[in-house]
Design a protein around this motif. Structure first.
Motif, mmCIF file in Angstrom:
data_model
loop_
_atom_site.group_PDB
_atom_site.id
_atom_site.type_symbol
_atom_site.label_atom_id
_atom_site.label_comp_id
_atom_site.label_asym_id
_atom_site.label_seq_id
_atom_site.Cartn_x
_atom_site.Cartn_y
_atom_site.Cartn_z
ATOM 1 N N ASP A 197 -7.591 13.611 3.691
ATOM 2 C CA ASP A 197 -7.401 13.492 2.245
ATOM 3 C C ASP A 197 -6.240 12.595 1.855
ATOM 4 N N ASP A 198 -5.150 12.645 2.607
ATOM 5 C CA ASP A 198 -3.919 11.952 2.213
ATOM 6 C C ASP A 198 -3.672 10.688 3.013
ATOM 7 N N TRP A 199 -4.742 10.111 3.558
ATOM 8 C CA TRP A 199 -4.570 8.945 4.429
ATOM 9 C C TRP A 199 -5.530 7.827 4.053
ATOM 10 N N VAL A 200 -5.086 6.603 4.318
ATOM 11 C CA VAL A 200 -5.906 5.415 4.068
ATOM 12 C C VAL A 200 -5.732 4.475 5.261
ATOM 13 N N PRO A 201 -6.825 3.907 5.772
ATOM 14 C CA PRO A 201 -6.691 2.969 6.903
ATOM 15 C C PRO A 201 -5.917 1.709 6.496
ATOM 16 N N LEU A 202 -4.997 1.315 7.333
ATOM 17 C CA LEU A 202 -4.213 0.119 7.043
ATOM 18 C C LEU A 202 -5.107 -1.116 6.940
ATOM 19 N N SER A 203 -6.169 -1.163 7.730
ATOM 20 C CA SER A 203 -7.060 -2.320 7.700
ATOM 21 C C SER A 203 -7.711 -2.496 6.332
ATOM 22 N N VAL A 204 -8.038 -1.401 5.668
ATOM 23 C CA VAL A 204 -8.631 -1.471 4.335
ATOM 24 C C VAL A 204 -7.597 -1.948 3.319
ATOM 25 N N VAL A 205 -6.370 -1.462 3.458
ATOM 26 C CA VAL A 205 -5.292 -1.901 2.574
ATOM 27 C C VAL A 205 -5.073 -3.402 2.734
ATOM 28 N N LYS A 206 -5.111 -3.884 3.960
ATOM 29 C CA LYS A 206 -4.911 -5.316 4.206
ATOM 30 C C LYS A 206 -6.036 -6.147 3.591
#
Length: 232
Positions: A197-206
């Motif tokens: 729930d509280d996490w997002v992949p760094l690759s998507v952010v990039k």
């Protein structure tokens, strides 16, 4: 200079230098045991009074400030920025200094990344480095291999830093929802898994950062078609 009458001593207080103001603000924000600031602390840096004449969290200013682009803002880098502002700002009336220094920093950013073939990667990796250094919590999920995930509190810092609410009209929670839905489409998240729930992949952010770069690149190309001839 900070002069004021000290009634207890019957004399004027010693004036503080601009460097001393900058150092005080740095010490106020730097986490104990660290000799640098991270992005969230930079966003809280107060530039009023005799510290710095520009907002250090302005994208172009932060690029100039973070000289080696390692995502860590040192006191020496703040001193260098102060000197840069003094040198460049002195060429303009006081009421024009902030706007012109910001413009010069934006041009420096664009010359460094927009005029090189790998500019998108330079810009994306720099923002990602700011986020990673800002993240005291990072993790991986075994079922998603080597992918790195950053906590949503750092996503909130990114939302604030890039002014996503003002520019795109997207609130923080909606921003997180979009990133997580993209991650699920890429099979990097399961939205029904409470552990994520509280996490997002760094690759998507990039990927998101890269998309903002292309929009800014088009704008800068239109505004400054001959920017390589501009001296900073």
């Amino acid at each position: 200079m900070d002069k004021g009458w000290d009634s207890s001593k019957g004399q004027f207080k010693r004036s503080k230098s601009s460097h001393e103001y900058v150092e005080e603000e740095f010490r106020r924000l730097a986490r104990k045991g660290r000799n640098h600031l991270v992005l969230q602390e930079v966003l809280s840096f107060r530039t009023t009074g005799l510290t710095l004449p520009v907002d250090v969290w302005h994208l172009g200013v932060l690029w100039v400030l973070d000289k080696n682009h390692d995502g860590k803002i040192t006191l020496e880098e703040l001193y260098d920025l102060e000197d840069f502002c003094r040198e460049k700002g002195s060429k303009y009336p006081s009421y024009e200094q902030e706007a012109n220094v910001k413009a010069l920093c934006t041009i420096r950013l664009w010359k460094d990344v927009g005029m090189t073939p790998d500019g998108k990667d330079m810009f994306t990796n720099w923002i990602a480095t700011l986020l990673i250094e800002n993240s005291s919590e990072r993790r991986r999920f075994w079922r998603y291999g080597a992918h790195q995930y950053i906590h949503v509190y750092t996503i909130e810092t990114l939302h604030q830093f890039l002014r996503i609410q003002e520019v795109l009209g997207i609130g923080f929670q909606s921003f997180v929802d979009v990133l997580q839905r993209v991650a699920e489409e890429q099979k990097l998240m399961d939205l029904n898994d409470e552990e994520q729930d509280d996490w997002v992949p760094l690759s998507v952010v990039k990927e998101f950062i890269g998309s903002t770069y292309f929009g800014a690149a088009k704008l800068m190309s239109d505004i400054f078609p001959e920017i390589h001839d501009v001296s900073i």
